[in-house]
Design an enzyme around this catalytic site. Structure first.
Site, PDB file in Angstrom:
ATOM      1  N   ARG A   1      -9.306 -35.772  -1.615  1.00  0.00           N
ATOM      2  CA  ARG A   1     -10.146 -36.804  -2.246  1.00  0.00           C
ATOM      3  C   ARG A   1     -10.634 -36.370  -3.620  1.00  0.00           C
ATOM      4  O   ARG A   1     -10.840 -37.216  -4.496  1.00  0.00           O
ATOM      5  CB  ARG A   1     -11.335 -37.124  -1.345  1.00  0.00           C
ATOM      6  CG  ARG A   1     -10.896 -37.935  -0.149  1.00  0.00           C
ATOM      7  CD  ARG A   1     -12.072 -38.521   0.570  1.00  0.00           C
ATOM      8  NE  ARG A   1     -11.620 -39.606   1.413  1.00  0.00           N
ATOM      9  CZ  ARG A   1     -12.129 -39.894   2.599  1.00  0.00           C
ATOM     10  NH1 ARG A   1     -13.118 -39.174   3.088  1.00  0.00           N
ATOM     11  NH2 ARG A   1     -11.670 -40.903   3.295  1.00  0.00           N
TER      12      ARG A   1
ATOM     13  N   LYS B   1      -8.013 -48.000  20.036  1.00  0.00           N
ATOM     14  CA  LYS B   1      -8.715 -49.201  20.506  1.00  0.00           C
ATOM     15  C   LYS B   1      -8.171 -50.514  19.944  1.00  0.00           C
ATOM     16  O   LYS B   1      -7.903 -50.618  18.755  1.00  0.00           O
ATOM     17  CB  LYS B   1     -10.198 -49.089  20.149  1.00  0.00           C
ATOM     18  CG  LYS B   1     -10.934 -48.152  21.081  1.00  0.00           C
ATOM     19  CD  LYS B   1     -12.377 -48.037  20.694  1.00  0.00           C
ATOM     20  CE  LYS B   1     -12.734 -46.649  20.221  1.00  0.00           C
ATOM     21  NZ  LYS B   1     -13.264 -46.517  18.899  1.00  0.00           N
TER      22      LYS B   1
ATOM     23  N   GLY C   1      -7.121 -44.828   8.119  1.00  0.00           N
ATOM     24  CA  GLY C   1      -7.532 -43.685   8.946  1.00  0.00           C
ATOM     25  C   GLY C   1      -6.421 -42.820   9.476  1.00  0.00           C
ATOM     26  O   GLY C   1      -5.672 -42.203   8.714  1.00  0.00           O
TER      27      GLY C   1
ATOM     28  N   GLY D   1     -11.753 -47.687   6.629  1.00  0.00           N
ATOM     29  CA  GLY D   1     -12.377 -48.991   6.897  1.00  0.00           C
ATOM     30  C   GLY D   1     -12.130 -49.993   5.775  1.00  0.00           C
ATOM     31  O   GLY D   1     -11.916 -51.184   6.027  1.00  0.00           O
TER      32      GLY D   1
HETATM   33  P1  AMP Z   1      -7.401 -45.031  15.631  1.00  0.00           P
HETATM   34  O1  AMP Z   1      -8.637 -44.417  15.014  1.00  0.00           O
HETATM   35  O2  AMP Z   1      -7.640 -46.301  16.343  1.00  0.00           O
HETATM   36  O3  AMP Z   1      -6.247 -45.052  14.653  1.00  0.00           O
HETATM   37  O4  AMP Z   1      -6.992 -44.032  16.808  1.00  0.00           O
HETATM   38  C1  AMP Z   1      -6.451 -42.785  16.557  1.00  0.00           C
HETATM   39  C2  AMP Z   1      -6.502 -41.970  17.814  1.00  0.00           C
HETATM   40  O5  AMP Z   1      -5.787 -42.635  18.848  1.00  0.00           O
HETATM   41  C3  AMP Z   1      -5.869 -40.616  17.654  1.00  0.00           C
HETATM   42  O6  AMP Z   1      -6.857 -39.623  17.784  1.00  0.00           O
HETATM   43  C4  AMP Z   1      -4.866 -40.557  18.790  1.00  0.00           C
HETATM   44  O7  AMP Z   1      -4.877 -39.328  19.466  1.00  0.00           O
HETATM   45  C5  AMP Z   1      -5.337 -41.649  19.716  1.00  0.00           C
HETATM   46  N1  AMP Z   1      -4.259 -42.142  20.578  1.00  0.00           N
HETATM   47  C6  AMP Z   1      -3.044 -42.554  20.224  1.00  0.00           C
HETATM   48  N2  AMP Z   1      -2.308 -42.857  21.307  1.00  0.00           N
HETATM   49  C7  AMP Z   1      -3.074 -42.632  22.386  1.00  0.00           C
HETATM   50  C8  AMP Z   1      -2.880 -42.752  23.788  1.00  0.00           C
HETATM   51  N3  AMP Z   1      -1.721 -43.178  24.287  1.00  0.00           N
HETATM   52  N4  AMP Z   1      -3.893 -42.431  24.601  1.00  0.00           N
HETATM   53  C9  AMP Z   1      -5.062 -41.987  24.089  1.00  0.00           C
HETATM   54  N5  AMP Z   1      -5.318 -41.871  22.768  1.00  0.00           N
HETATM   55  C10 AMP Z   1      -4.335 -42.176  21.923  1.00  0.00           C
END
Ligand code: AMP
Length: 394
Positions: free
Chosen positions: A35, A200, A350, A373
């Site tokens: 950054r 999520k 992210g 974000g």
């Molecule tokens: P996000 O911030 O929504 O992009 O989520 C990223 C996180 O999702 C990372 O830390 C990944 O380890 C997690 N992730 C990806 N696939 C899975 C999965 N199948 N089960 C649990 N966590 C996951």
């Protein structure tokens, strides 16, 4: 179109620049200075233009006195000085006499960094609440305001929107590049393929809603895919589930049956551990005590063959638990494909950028957005207040 730093004569002016120096720090050391590095072109332009360069940034969140010590920006001034090969002054306060006399005594071409803007949050959230008096005060320190902090552009804070309200303003090179690359997604050429992963569904609802009509296919992997599989009646065992959004997933699958592409096979394990034994199964064969942590080969093949048809790709979220080497394969192999196809590929929001950096693909795609974000809100079709507040080019 917004004014940029190029639209101003900077000579003998005091130029306030909002940077995003929110770098990760561990044991008192900056562990990734990307950054700071990406802020350099704008800062150099202001130095070379003959201005007093006055830099603002936040670092972490400041809710307690202890947070102040943890998030002291002096560490960034030191690193920035090394990168610029030039002394960077540091004022350990966010307002007051020391700050004002330091600016008075600077020569044109000098650089100063002001203490973490979020020190102002400790009493009454003045920075994050865009306190009018604070924005006015900071604006009084300069002649021109340049916003180059894309990561906070989706927030109306005193150090972006506040200052911009009271000074002639423009965007810096980093924000200019972000807006140029992300605008590819406003009216993307088809086939437009969206890849979504991460944990999520909740965080991606508005992205899906905004892109589903523009996209030819939405490939869903990672943790969020299990909520979609559950919505189809598949037994997902102990895989991550976003219970509240099963109905949303169901409605998207029903409304766009030809667009939504879900995993066919996945890598399952009984424990959330890199070393845990795993097997690859068709999604219809997940056992009650198994969780899916990565894509299987069939799914990787399927996603990659769809990517080969793309003219434009937007990708948010890793396709598995890429932090575990045994469950990084799906993310890695699909990134590898994305890096060689002749399409414009934009990674944003992210963790996929962190994953692409770690797995070595960040510089092999068209653009890896720095915004988190802010990138997602842009993709959702929202106006970013930190950019709206900047003067239009007339
Ligand atoms: P996000 O911030 O929504 O992009 O989520 C990223 C996180 O999702 C990372 O830390 C990944 O380890 C997690 N992730 C990806 N696939 C899975 C999965 N199948 N089960 C649990 N966590 C996951």
């Amino acid at each position: 179109m917004k004014k940029t730093i190029r639209d101003f004569d900077l000579k003998n002016k005091k130029v306030l620049i909002r940077c995003d120096f929110n770098v990760p720090i561990k044991d008192g050391k900056i562990i990734d200075d990307n950054r700071i590095v990406t802020s350099i072109p704008t800062i150099k332009h202001a130095i070379d233009g003959g201005s007093k360069v006055i830099l603002f940034s936040h670092l972490g969140r400041v809710k307690t006195e202890e947070d102040k010590n943890k998030n002291d920006l002096s560490i960034v001034a030191k690193r920035l000085g090394e990168l610029l090969n030039k002394e960077v002054l540091f004022v350990p306060e966010t307002r007051g006499e020391l700050l004002e006399t330091t600016i008075d005594n600077m020569s044109y071409g000098d650089v100063v960094l002001i203490q973490n803007t979020r020190y102002e949050d400790l009493e009454g959230k003045k920075e994050s609440g865009n306190d009018e008096e604070l924005g006015k005060y900071w604006a009084s320190l300069g002649d021109i305001f340049i916003n180059d902090a894309f990561g906070t552009a989706h927030r109306a804070h005193a150090s972006n929107v506040g200052i911009a309200t009271y000074l002639p303003s423009g965007i810096g090179f980093l924000i200019e590049k972000e807006l140029k690359e992300l605008s590819l997604l406003d009216n993307p050429e088809n086939p437009f393929i969206v890849v979504l992963g991460g944990s999520k569904v909740k965080d991606k609802i508005n992205v899906i809603k905004n892109l589903v009509n523009k996209a030819d296919k939405i490939l869903i992997g990672g943790g969020m895919s299990y909520t979609f599989l559950k919505a189809k009646g598949v037994n997902i065992g102990t895989s991550i589930l976003d219970e509240e959004n099963i109905d949303f997933a169901k409605s998207i699958i029903e409304d766009y049956p030809d667009k939504i592409v879900l995993p066919i096979d996945v890598k399952v394990t009984k424990e959330f551990l890199n070393e845990a034994p795993y097997r690859v199964v068709n999604v219809t064969n997940i056992l009650d005590d198994e969780m899916g942590l990565d894509l299987g080969d069939e799914t990787i093949k399927c996603f990659n063959s769809i990517l080969e048809t793309a003219k434009v790709v937007f990708w948010n979220g890793p396709l598995g638990v890429y932090e575990f080497s045994n469950f990084a394969e799906g993310t890695k192999k699909v990134l590898e494909k994305a890096s060689v196809i002749p399409a414009k590929v934009i990674l944003g929001g992210g963790d996929i950028v962190a994953a692409s950096t770690e797995l070595g693909y960040k510089d092999k795609v068209t653009h890896a957005s720095t915004g988190g974000g802010a990138t997602l809100e842009y993709i959702e079709g929202k106006q970013l207040p930190g950019i709206v507040a900047i003067d239009d080019l007339v």
